[in-house]
Design an enzyme around this catalytic site. Structure first.
Site, PDB file in Angstrom:
ATOM      1  N   LYS A   1     -40.910  -1.800  43.451  1.00 17.84           N
ATOM      2  CA  LYS A   1     -39.896  -2.745  43.936  1.00 17.84           C
ATOM      3  C   LYS A   1     -38.724  -1.956  44.521  1.00 17.84           C
ATOM      4  O   LYS A   1     -38.296  -0.956  43.916  1.00 17.84           O
ATOM      5  CB  LYS A   1     -39.427  -3.636  42.774  1.00 17.84           C
ATOM      6  CG  LYS A   1     -38.467  -4.748  43.182  1.00 17.84           C
ATOM      7  CD  LYS A   1     -38.077  -5.628  41.982  1.00 17.84           C
ATOM      8  CE  LYS A   1     -37.151  -6.765  42.378  1.00 17.84           C
ATOM      9  NZ  LYS A   1     -36.817  -7.646  41.234  1.00 17.84           N
TER      10      LYS A   1
ATOM     11  N   SER B   1     -37.145 -12.737  41.974  1.00 16.34           N
ATOM     12  CA  SER B   1     -36.860 -11.863  43.086  1.00 16.34           C
ATOM     13  C   SER B   1     -37.977 -10.843  43.379  1.00 16.34           C
ATOM     14  O   SER B   1     -37.985 -10.254  44.449  1.00 16.34           O
ATOM     15  CB  SER B   1     -35.576 -11.088  42.802  1.00 16.34           C
ATOM     16  OG  SER B   1     -35.763 -10.200  41.716  1.00 16.34           O
TER      17      SER B   1
ATOM     18  N   SER C   1     -37.195 -12.970  37.184  1.00 18.82           N
ATOM     19  CA  SER C   1     -37.656 -12.369  38.439  1.00 18.82           C
ATOM     20  C   SER C   1     -38.995 -11.637  38.361  1.00 18.82           C
ATOM     21  O   SER C   1     -39.523 -11.216  39.389  1.00 18.82           O
ATOM     22  CB  SER C   1     -36.604 -11.400  38.978  1.00 18.82           C
ATOM     23  OG  SER C   1     -35.560 -12.105  39.589  1.00 18.82           O
TER      24      SER C   1
END
Lengths: 492, 496
Positions: free
Chosen positions: A83, A160, A184
């Site tokens: 990420k 997210s 998330s």
């Protein structure tokens, strides 16, 4: 050779161990998949050349280890995605924002450093909501991520960690790192038919991960199976003296817990985890989950977490408050974007107006407001009190049960653009996941079924602090019972 | 509302057009902890390094960087707190003070707002006026001591259009020591800072170097009618020397009095002291005051100290000036006044103790406070640069005690010692200053003086005070070397 991208992480590690294929072959297959999946927009930065170098180095290490009878790293040769909130040495890190510009960290986050030390191959940096603020991956400065699951139109992958979830669901990588401040990891896992676990706060070091809300942020993996998620989390976790909130405790062998019996395990069903307008299918799936666990030998108990309804408002005070302070460093002075203005204040304003997207600006404003003189007590302090109550709710529940079963999200994945202009509706996505962040508890989402539209739905297990083992056991039992094998049809 | 009951001595009042005024002062002193590394990072703190060479990723506010508290700094805060006779708070917490500035890379300063590591305490100060006259001791209350990070340094004068930033200081550990509004004159404020400096130096927690900015003060000034209602205060930032402290207070008090006497009101504001012009001027008004949005730093856990940790520090504390004064009074039978002067700082105290050991403590004190300090002052030297060591001065006192020389001769010898002419013994030998103790020789001198002054000798029986005249004459005849006791004794025998 069959398609190597269809393997699980555990399967791929076994295959390399047996010499069925090399990391270079495995990585090559995944790079090809990534190149074919540009439409998903899962990656912000590709590091394919670097990945091939890492894969070749891994193959050499494996060979060397083999000849000297030594063991290899936990993730040796596995092509994974990171990420883009984790700083990676020498590789541009954006946090999904324009404000970081071409920022290329001279340091590696502790989590990704652990994984590199375990032999990981990094395919690239995964897209995300800007500064991890969002539930649909539509706030990214690099465009929305598209869910590989589709129903007539493009759907969001959740957020997210939308890039992480989409990439794993679409077999672009064997697993990915993610972060979870209010859901998330778990919500995108639920939206994409993948497994995502947020461990106990303090398990994974936050050092080198771009901060959103320090007291809530926690890294974890998104993976294809519960066992894969356990393998990844083992590598990511561990005490780090550079993070004062890191927990100094050994990392257990969680992979072995997967598949263990849950006979006699007490599973609590919190009656507050249902909201108006929640699809009947989700209610039904929750019931189904109860039956599955019961059938596997668990004892089902009703519990109450009476302060649940205050969790979301409290979260949307605490998280923006911390964010407003954490994001103050992006001022255009030392790195990242700078838009020159007439004077210092003007430069700050121009830089931050241009550099931050609407959602980030909204949260900075909310956070600044709730910390302001005269409002602090009414908002921030009260929210912290709610947080204490929520933690106490869980503590009381642990008297009666060992883990909780809840839906992960109140809905199936929705269409791109549908909620992006309605923050309140968007924030409701986190309603079942924020509690674990507020109380610092481990929570996992497991794909459990498809809804009538053929879209994935997840169930969540929440456990005691530091008791990921029970969480993995229960999740693994659910996984077995659900037998979720559906994959999105390749359209991209 | 706090009360300020103590009223200044009338001598400290300021005369105005409409009557007398009293100054009320409270100080916030920033003392840099003498630590090798910063409060939350491993970067070095050494003074004078090239710009931006002592900056860690944390100090530069890089993404994802986290603070880790330097335990050594906590220890220094506790030690200083104990030196201020203050409450040590076993629970304390770091908060973020949020504001934007170029020399504040994180966009917030990590400080302690709600729960400081040290609570209330008090110290005794002794104001000294401009003429060097020592006043009565004053107790100054300590409100709190907390730890915080320093900011970087903005450099505005390298370019007409750009500001440069040096982050070497960013993250350096400061102790902010906040006093109660217990001071009433520039003398007291300056004595307070001097005493704080003495304490932190004695403890080794801060080097107290004001020139390097390692100890600096913000001064809160207000004025009121003597004993009357408190006025509105102004805070004067970053006053960096004792002289400036006095100047800034005098200027500011006068400014406030002028405003009040003209019928105006004081605006609560932060002011800057311009040392070139010797005046204070507005930095920001109350309306422009920042809302710092303090909240607990979520990157750091609260500090929970064990009582045993505090006790361990307490057990290894050097003696504080207050305790030392009491001991000097008891152990050396000194007056409160002498004890205070000799116990004030550890260097003076150590000098005195070396001098007094094995000697008459009172004579040692008199010599040190009299001729010795007098000579130091006159030559603008201090103890560390004194040409006469404690042992050397002791050697001189020893020669007085064993009657080798008289006290009067000793003063001359001391001057020569101070002048670098050698030890007391060397000078006594060289100059033949040894006292004459040969009774026969003294008697001969006495006889000669009596014969030379028959009229005076005849009057001694009626006026015994005249014996002093003969003592003087004999001493003169001996070049000061005759033992005064023996001279006295023989004169009395012959004349009375």
């Amino acid at each position: 050779m069959s398609d190597l991208t269809k393997l699980t992480l555990s399967g791929a590690l076994d295959g390399m161990a047996k010499g069925d294929f090399t990391s270079a072959e495995l990585t090559q297959a995944h790079i090809k998949a990534c190149k074919d999946a540009v439409k998903l927009n899962a990656f912000v930065t590709d590091t394919h050349e670097l990945a091939m170098d890492m894969a070749k180095a891994s193959d050499m290490r494996r060979q060397k280890a083999k000849s000297s009878g030594q063991s290899v790293g936990k993730l040796e040769g596995a092509p994974l995605g990171i990420k883009d909130l984790f700083c990676t040495e020498g590789v541009k890190t954006t946090a999904g924002s324009k404000i970081l510009g071409e920022f290329t960290p001279p340091y590696e986050s502790s989590v990704s450093a652990n994984m590199k030390a375990d032999g990981m191959v990094m395919l690239g940096k995964l897209n995300l909501d800007e500064f991890a603020m969002g539930s649909s991956n539509e706030t990214s400065a690099f465009g929305p991520v598209i869910n590989p699951w589709r129903k007539g139109q493009d759907l969001v992958p959740g957020g997210s960690s939308g890039g992480s979830a989409s990439a794993v669901a679409a077999d672009l990588c064997l697993g990915a790192t993610a972060t979870d401040t209010g859901g998330s990891i778990r919500q995108p896992a639920s939206f994409t038919g993948t497994v995502g676990i947020k461990p106990t706060y303090g398990r994974c070091s936050r050092w080198g991960t771009v901060a959103f809300a320090s007291s809530l942020d926690q890294a974890g993996p998104i993976a294809k199976t519960v066992k894969d998620s356990a393998i990844l989390l083992e590598s990511m976790s561990g005490y780090d003296p550079k993070d004062s909130t890191s927990i100094n405790a050994p990392v257990p062998d969680w992979a072995s817990a997967c598949g263990a019996s849950i006979k006699g395990l007490r599973i609590g069903i919190p009656k507050e985890y249902t909201i108006d307008g929640m699809p009947a299918e989700i209610e039904k799936l929750w019931q189904q989950g109860i039956e599955w666990l019961k059938a596997a030998g668990a004892e089902i108990v009703d519990v109450s977490l009476p302060h649940t309804k205050y969790a979301l408002p409290a979260y949307y005070v605490v998280a923006p408050a911390e964010a407003s302070s954490n994001l103050a460093r992006y001022d255009g002075m030392r790195y990242g974007l700078r838009v020159e203005g007439a004077d210092l204040a003007d430069t700050y304003e121009r830089t931050r107006t241009e550099g931050f997207g609407a959602e980030v600006r909204r949260r900075i404003m909310i956070g600044t407001y709730v910390l302001s003189a005269g409002y602090y007590d009414a908002y921030y302090l009260r929210a912290q009190k709610v947080r204490t109550r929520i933690a106490e709710d869980f503590k009381a529940a642990w008297e009666k049960c060992d883990a909780l079963l809840t839906p992960t999200c109140p809905s199936a994945p929705f269409a791109v653009g549908r909620k992006v202009n309605d923050p309140i509706t968007m924030y409701l996505n986190d309603i079942f996941t924020v509690t674990a962040n507020l109380a610092g508890l481990p929570g996992i989402s497991i794909p459990a079924a498809l809804d009538a539209d053929g879209l994935p739905l997840g169930l969540q297990i929440i456990g005691r602090a530091m008791d990921e083992e029970t969480v993995f056991k229960a999740a693994s039992a659910l996984e077995d019972a659900a037998g979720f094998t559906a994959k999105p049809e390749k359209w991209w | 509302m706090f009360i300020a009951p103590r009223v200044a001595d009338a001598k400290d009042w300021i005369k105005g057009e409409t009557g007398d005024w009293e100054i009320i002062l409270g100080l916030e002193v920033h003392a840099q902890v003498a630590s090798k590394s910063k409060l939350f990072s491993g970067a070095a703190t050494e003074y004078g390094a090239a710009p931006n060479t002592q900056v860690s990723l944390v100090d530069a506010g890089m993404p994802g960087m986290l603070p880790v508290v330097n335990e050594f700094c906590l220890e220094q805060a506790v030690k200083t707190g104990l030196g201020l006779n203050a409450q040590i708070n076993l629970f304390s917490r770091f908060d973020r003070k949020n504001y934007f500035y170029v020399d504040l890379p994180q966009g917030y300063q990590i400080s302690q707002f709600e729960f400081p590591i040290v609570g209330e305490g008090e110290i005794e100060i002794t104001p000294i006026d401009a003429n060097g006259k020592t006043g009565d001791p004053v107790i100054v209350g300590i409100e709190r001591l907390h730890l915080e990070q320093d900011a970087g340094k903005s450099v505005h004068d390298l370019s007409p259009t750009e500001t440069y930033v040096d982050l070497n200081r960013s993250g350096v550990c400061l102790m902010e020591i906040v006093s109660k509004p217990d001071m009433r004159s520039p003398d007291e404020a300056s004595a307070y800072v001097e005493r704080l400096r003495t304490i932190v130096r004695a403890l080794g927690t801060c080097d107290g170097d004001m020139e390097k900015g390692n100890l600096r003060a913000d001064v809160n000034v207000s004025v009121r009618r003597p004993g009357g209602e408190l006025g509105t205060r102004c805070e004067i930032k970053n006053v960096n020397s004792m002289r400036f402290i006095r100047q800034a207070i005098n200027y500011e008090a006068r400014r406030q009095i002028d405003i009040l006497e003209a019928g105006g009101e004081i605006d609560q504001e932060t002011r800057l002291f311009d040392s070139d012009k010797g005046e204070t001027r507005t930095m920001r008004s109350k309306e422009d005051a920042h809302d710092y949005r303090y909240f607990p730093d979520p990157d750091l856990l609260p500090i929970k100290l064990e009582q045993s940790f505090v006790d361990g520090i307490k057990a290894n504390m050097p003696e504080m000036p207050g305790a030392r004064k009491a001991r000097f009074m008891a152990q050396y039978s000194l007056s409160e006044y002498d004890a205070r002067l000799l116990s004030g700082d550890s260097e003076t105290a150590a000098f005195y103790e070396t001098l007094a050991t094995g000697r008459d403590a009172k004579i040692a004190a008199n010599w040190m406070l009299g001729d010795f300090f007098g000579a130091l002052n006159k030559s603008e030297k201090d103890l560390s640069s004194s040409p006469v060591s404690a042992d050397a001065l002791g050697g001189l006192i020893d020669r007085i005690s064993d009657d080798t020389i008289s006290g009067k001769i000793a003063k001359d010898v001391f001057e020569k010692m101070f002048d670098g002419q050698g030890t007391a013994d060397e000078i006594i030998d060289r100059d033949g200053l040894k006292q004459v103790t040969d009774m026969g020789a003294i008697e001969a001198m006495v006889d000669k003086v009596i014969v030379d002054n028959p009229d005076q000798a005849a009057k001694v029986k009626d006026n015994p005070k005249l014996i002093g005249f003969f003592v003087g004459q004999v001493m003169k005849a001996s070049g000061g070397k005759a033992n005064p006791g023996a001279v006295n004794q023989i004169l009395r025998k012959k004349l009375e």
